[in-house]
Scaffold this motif. Structure first.
Motif, PDB file in Angstrom:
ATOM      1  N   ALA A 107       0.827  -1.209   0.000  1.00  0.00           N
ATOM      2  CA  ALA A 107       0.000   0.000   0.000  1.00  0.00           C
ATOM      3  C   ALA A 107       0.861   1.260   0.000  1.00  0.00           C
ATOM      4  N   LYS A 108       1.924   1.249   0.781  1.00  0.00           N
ATOM      5  CA  LYS A 108       2.810   2.418   0.821  1.00  0.00           C
ATOM      6  C   LYS A 108       3.537   2.601  -0.505  1.00  0.00           C
ATOM      7  N   MET A 109       3.892   1.497  -1.160  1.00  0.00           N
ATOM      8  CA  MET A 109       4.513   1.596  -2.479  1.00  0.00           C
ATOM      9  C   MET A 109       3.524   2.193  -3.484  1.00  0.00           C
ATOM     10  N   GLN A 110       2.267   1.762  -3.397  1.00  0.00           N
ATOM     11  CA  GLN A 110       1.239   2.292  -4.294  1.00  0.00           C
ATOM     12  C   GLN A 110       1.017   3.782  -4.041  1.00  0.00           C
ATOM     13  N   GLN A 111       0.975   4.176  -2.780  1.00  0.00           N
ATOM     14  CA  GLN A 111       0.811   5.595  -2.454  1.00  0.00           C
ATOM     15  C   GLN A 111       1.974   6.408  -3.011  1.00  0.00           C
ATOM     16  N   GLN A 112       3.188   5.889  -2.884  1.00  0.00           N
ATOM     17  CA  GLN A 112       4.367   6.603  -3.385  1.00  0.00           C
ATOM     18  C   GLN A 112       4.314   6.727  -4.905  1.00  0.00           C
ATOM     19  N   GLU A 113       3.864   5.666  -5.574  1.00  0.00           N
ATOM     20  CA  GLU A 113       3.738   5.713  -7.026  1.00  0.00           C
ATOM     21  C   GLU A 113       2.736   6.783  -7.447  1.00  0.00           C
ATOM     22  N   GLN A 114       1.639   6.900  -6.700  1.00  0.00           N
ATOM     23  CA  GLN A 114       0.629   7.910  -7.021  1.00  0.00           C
ATOM     24  C   GLN A 114       1.184   9.315  -6.797  1.00  0.00           C
ATOM     25  N   ILE A 115       1.979   9.483  -5.763  1.00  0.00           N
ATOM     26  CA  ILE A 115       2.589  10.791  -5.498  1.00  0.00           C
ATOM     27  C   ILE A 115       3.564  11.146  -6.622  1.00  0.00           C
ATOM     28  N   ASN A 116       4.373  10.179  -7.017  1.00  0.00           N
ATOM     29  CA  ASN A 116       5.349  10.397  -8.079  1.00  0.00           C
ATOM     30  C   ASN A 116       4.676  10.657  -9.423  1.00  0.00           C
ATOM     31  N   TYR A 117       3.485  10.098  -9.627  1.00  0.00           N
ATOM     32  CA  TYR A 117       2.748  10.267 -10.879  1.00  0.00           C
ATOM     33  C   TYR A 117       2.330  11.722 -11.059  1.00  0.00           C
ATOM     34  N   PHE A 118       1.945  12.350  -9.966  1.00  0.00           N
ATOM     35  CA  PHE A 118       1.476  13.731 -10.048  1.00  0.00           C
ATOM     36  C   PHE A 118       2.656  14.634  -9.883  1.00  0.00           C
TER      37      PHE A 118
END
Length: 63
Positions: free
Chosen positions: A52-63
């Protein structure tokens, strides 16, 4: 709008899971559960948190 709610739900699940692991830590550290019980309670939850934390980080990096 729906995407934002999904993100909030993931954040809430992360918080709840972290709280659960803290409780399991307290139970283990006070001797109320064994190491085996602790491992059984937290194994899948720790894996979920990592993903979940990896997914959150990916979403942050996407924006």
């Amino acid at each position: 709008m729906e995407k934002i709610q999904d993100d909030l739900s993931l954040a809430e699940l992360v918080t709840i899971t972290e709280d659960f692991i803290k409780l399991a830590d307290k139970l283990y550290n006070t001797g109320k559960i064994t190491r085996e019980e602790y491992d059984e309670l937290t194994f899948m939850k720790k894996d979920f948190l990592k993903k979940a934390k990896m997914q959150q980080q990916e979403q942050i990096n996407y924006f």
